[in-house]
Write a protein that holds these residues in place. Structure first.
Motif, PDB file in Angstrom:
ATOM      1  N   SER A 282       0.826  -1.216   0.000  1.00 30.87           N
ATOM      2  CA  SER A 282       0.000   0.000   0.000  1.00 30.87           C
ATOM      3  C   SER A 282       0.857   1.262   0.000  1.00 30.87           C
ATOM      4  O   SER A 282       0.378   2.341   0.368  1.00 30.87           O
TER       5      SER A 282
ATOM      6  N   THR B 293       3.039   4.495  -1.225  1.00 34.21           N
ATOM      7  CA  THR B 293       3.177   5.483  -2.284  1.00 34.21           C
ATOM      8  C   THR B 293       4.604   5.418  -2.831  1.00 34.21           C
ATOM      9  O   THR B 293       5.498   4.837  -2.210  1.00 34.21           O
TER      10      THR B 293
ATOM     11  N   GLU C 116       8.887  -2.966  -8.499  1.00 31.77           N
ATOM     12  CA  GLU C 116       7.417  -2.844  -8.506  1.00 31.77           C
ATOM     13  C   GLU C 116       6.828  -4.246  -8.573  1.00 31.77           C
ATOM     14  O   GLU C 116       7.088  -5.002  -9.507  1.00 31.77           O
TER      15      GLU C 116
ATOM     16  N   ILE D 298       0.382  -3.500  -6.141  1.00 36.83           N
ATOM     17  CA  ILE D 298      -0.120  -2.868  -4.923  1.00 36.83           C
ATOM     18  C   ILE D 298      -1.547  -3.326  -4.650  1.00 36.83           C
ATOM     19  O   ILE D 298      -2.232  -3.840  -5.518  1.00 36.83           O
ATOM     20  N   ARG D 299      -1.970  -3.112  -3.429  1.00 32.52           N
ATOM     21  CA  ARG D 299      -3.320  -3.523  -3.025  1.00 32.52           C
ATOM     22  C   ARG D 299      -4.296  -2.378  -3.298  1.00 32.52           C
ATOM     23  O   ARG D 299      -4.106  -1.260  -2.821  1.00 32.52           O
ATOM     24  N   THR D 300      -5.325  -2.670  -4.085  1.00 32.73           N
ATOM     25  CA  THR D 300      -6.363  -1.672  -4.371  1.00 32.73           C
ATOM     26  C   THR D 300      -7.720  -2.288  -4.045  1.00 32.73           C
ATOM     27  O   THR D 300      -7.805  -3.394  -3.498  1.00 32.73           O
ATOM     28  N   PHE D 301      -8.804  -1.588  -4.426  1.00 32.09           N
ATOM     29  CA  PHE D 301     -10.158  -2.113  -4.165  1.00 32.09           C
ATOM     30  C   PHE D 301     -10.493  -3.294  -5.061  1.00 32.09           C
ATOM     31  O   PHE D 301     -11.420  -4.048  -4.789  1.00 32.09           O
ATOM     32  N   ASP D 302      -9.742  -3.471  -6.159  1.00 35.76           N
ATOM     33  CA  ASP D 302     -10.055  -4.541  -7.107  1.00 35.76           C
ATOM     34  C   ASP D 302      -9.510  -5.876  -6.604  1.00 35.76           C
ATOM     35  O   ASP D 302      -8.389  -5.949  -6.091  1.00 35.76           O
ATOM     36  N   THR D 303     -10.280  -6.928  -6.760  1.00 33.07           N
ATOM     37  CA  THR D 303      -9.867  -8.251  -6.271  1.00 33.07           C
ATOM     38  C   THR D 303      -9.819  -9.306  -7.375  1.00 33.07           C
ATOM     39  O   THR D 303      -9.741 -10.496  -7.094  1.00 33.07           O
TER      40      THR D 303
ATOM     41  N   ASN E 188      -2.908  -8.716  -7.073  1.00 36.39           N
ATOM     42  CA  ASN E 188      -2.652  -7.309  -6.782  1.00 36.39           C
ATOM     43  C   ASN E 188      -2.938  -6.505  -8.044  1.00 36.39           C
ATOM     44  O   ASN E 188      -3.241  -7.065  -9.092  1.00 36.39           O
ATOM     45  N   THR E 189      -2.806  -5.196  -7.947  1.00 37.86           N
ATOM     46  CA  THR E 189      -2.877  -4.343  -9.122  1.00 37.86           C
ATOM     47  C   THR E 189      -1.454  -3.992  -9.543  1.00 37.86           C
ATOM     48  O   THR E 189      -0.707  -3.386  -8.757  1.00 37.86           O
TER      49      THR E 189
ATOM     50  N   ASP F 250       1.135  -1.923 -10.959  1.00 42.80           N
ATOM     51  CA  ASP F 250       1.230  -0.487 -11.243  1.00 42.80           C
ATOM     52  C   ASP F 250       2.360  -0.225 -12.245  1.00 42.80           C
ATOM     53  O   ASP F 250       3.454   0.202 -11.870  1.00 42.80           O
TER      54      ASP F 250
END
Length: 337
Positions: A211, A213, A236, A239-244, A248-249, A251
Motif C-alpha cells: 500500500s 506510495t 514494482e 499494490i493492493r487496491t479495491f479490485d480483487t 494485486n494491481t 502499477d
C-alpha cells in the motif's frame, strides 16, 4: 543540500570542502559523475546559509533538495545508477532477467530450474530459503540448506543469485551465500532491517510495499543509501487496491513515474503482481515496453506440486516463449537483450 564540485579539482581540495561541510554538522555522501563531483550534505539545518559553501574554491553550485529523500533523488544524481553484480550491469542498456522458483525445495528442483533459466537467457537465479507466508502452516523454506542449494545451482550454471531476507538475525548468514539481497513488500517499512542492509556492499532489491506510495518507497530506499550502500534496485510488485480480480494491481505507471524521481534502477515482478500464470506474459511485455531495467519471473517445472506460489509460476516452455517476445520488444525500444 547538494554541493556540485568541479571534477578536475585536486583531491585534497575536495577533502577540504567535505571537511568544511562536516564542520557545519553535515554528513557527506560523495558521487562522481561524468562532469562533476556531487556531494550530498545531509543534516536538518533549515536556516543554514548556503553561501558559506558556495564561496569555497572549486564549488560550482549549491542547492537545497526539497524532496524528503535526498540520496535517491535525481537532484542529487541526475545520471542513472548502474549496479554491477559480477559481470552483470543492472540499470544500463540491457534488460536483465531474474528467474527461478518462489522457494528452493530440494536439490533436484533448483538444479533443474537453474538450467532452464540459464538456457533461456536469464542471468540471475531467484529462490527463497526463508519464506514469509501469510499462513503459519505454509511452507516456510529450507533455511541455510536452501541457501547452499541456491548458491550451488547458481555457481553450476554461471548465474548470480538473489534471495529474500526477512529478519535481522539472518543478515550475516544470507550475506555469505547471496549476490543480491531481496527485501519483500512486507519488510519495506522494516527500518532496522533496511539500516543493516545499508552497511553491506551487496546490492539490495527493495520491493514496494503493498500500500506504499512512490515517495514512501523512495524513503525506504533512503534508509539503505544513507547507511552507505549505494546499490539499491527498486522493484514494482503490485499494490493492493479495491479490485480483487487479480492478486494485486500491477502499477506499470510506477515504472515510468519513479524514473522521473530517482536515478536508481527499476525491476518489475509481474509474477507476484498478477498471481496467475496465464496473465503474466502480457504484463511482463508491458513492463519491458514501459522501460523496466530488469524483470523478475517465477518459473517452475511442476507448479501443481510447488510448495510455494505454484499458480503464478510459468512453465519452462512459457518462460521460453516470453524470452522470445521480450527480445522483439527490446529491439523496438533500443535495449539490449
Amino acid at each position: 543540500m547538494v554541493v556540485v564540485v568541479d571534477k578536475n579539482l585536486p583531491q585534497e581540495r575536495v577533502e577540504k570542502i567535505i571537511a568544511e561541510l562536516n564542520r557545519y554538522g553535515f554528513d557527506v555522501h560523495k558521487s562522481t559523475g561524468e562532469k562533476y563531483i556531487i556531494l550530498g550534505a545531509l543534516g536538518v539545518q533549515p536556516g543554514f546559509d548556503i553561501r558559506k559553501i558556495k564561496m569555497l574554491e572549486g564549488v560550482v553550485d549549491v542547492f537545497r533538495i526539497t524532496e524528503p529523500y535526498k540520496l535517491a533523488s535525481r537532484r542529487f544524481k541526475d545520471e542513472k545508477t548502474i549496479i554491477k553484480v559480477n559481470d552483470i550491469e543492472i540499470g544500463g542498456d540491457e534488460i536483465i532477467i531474474i528467474a527461478g522458483p518462489c522457494a528452493v525445495e530440494n536439490e533436484n528442483q533448483i538444479m533443474k530450474l537453474a538450467e532452464v533459466v540459464k538456457n533461456n537467457g536469464a542471468k540471475i537465479l531467484r529462490g527463497g530459503a526463508f519464506k514469509p507466508r501469510t499462513s503459519p502452516y505454509s511452507f516456510q523454506g529450507l533455511g541455510e540448506e536452501g541457501l547452499k542449494l541456491l548458491r550451488q545451482a547458481g555457481d553450476s550454471f554461471g548465474l548470480s543469485v538473489i534471495t529474500e531476507i526477512i529478519e535481522l538475525s539472518h543478515f550475516e548468514l544470507i550475506e555469505k551465500y547471496t549476490d543480491i539481497f531481496q527485501v519483500g513488500s512486507r519488510n519495506m517499512y522494516n527500518y532496522p532491517l533496511l539500516k543493516i542492509l545499508g552497511t553491506s556492499r551487496k546490492p539490495v532489491m527493495l520491493k514496494r510495499g503493498m500500500s506504499a506510495t512512490i515517495d514512501e518507497w523512495l524513503m525506504s530506499a533512503e534508509y539503505i543509501l544513507s547507511g552507505g550502500n549505494p546499490n539499491v534496485i527498486l522493484c514494482e510488485r503490485g499494490i493492493r487496491t479495491f479490485d480483487t480480480s487479480l492478486r494485486n494491481t500491477f502499477d506499470i505507471s510506477a515504472i515510468v513515474s519513479v524514473k522521473d524521481k530517482t536515478h536508481l534502477p527499476v525491476c518489475a515482478d509481474p509474477s507476484h503482481a498478477i498471481g496467475y500464470r496465464d496473465k503474466i506474459i502480457p504484463m511482463a511485455r508491458a513492463a519491458v515496453a514501459a522501460g523496466t531495467d530488469a524483470l523478475m519471473i517465477e518459473v517452475h517445472h511442476d507448479p501443481d506440486n510447488a510448495l510455494s506460489d505454484g499458480p503464478q509460476a510459468l512453465l519452462p516452455e512459457q518462460f521460453s516463449e516470453l524470452m522470445k517476445q521480450i527480445k522483439e520488444i527490446a529491439k523496438v525500444i533500443e535495449k539490449k537483450f
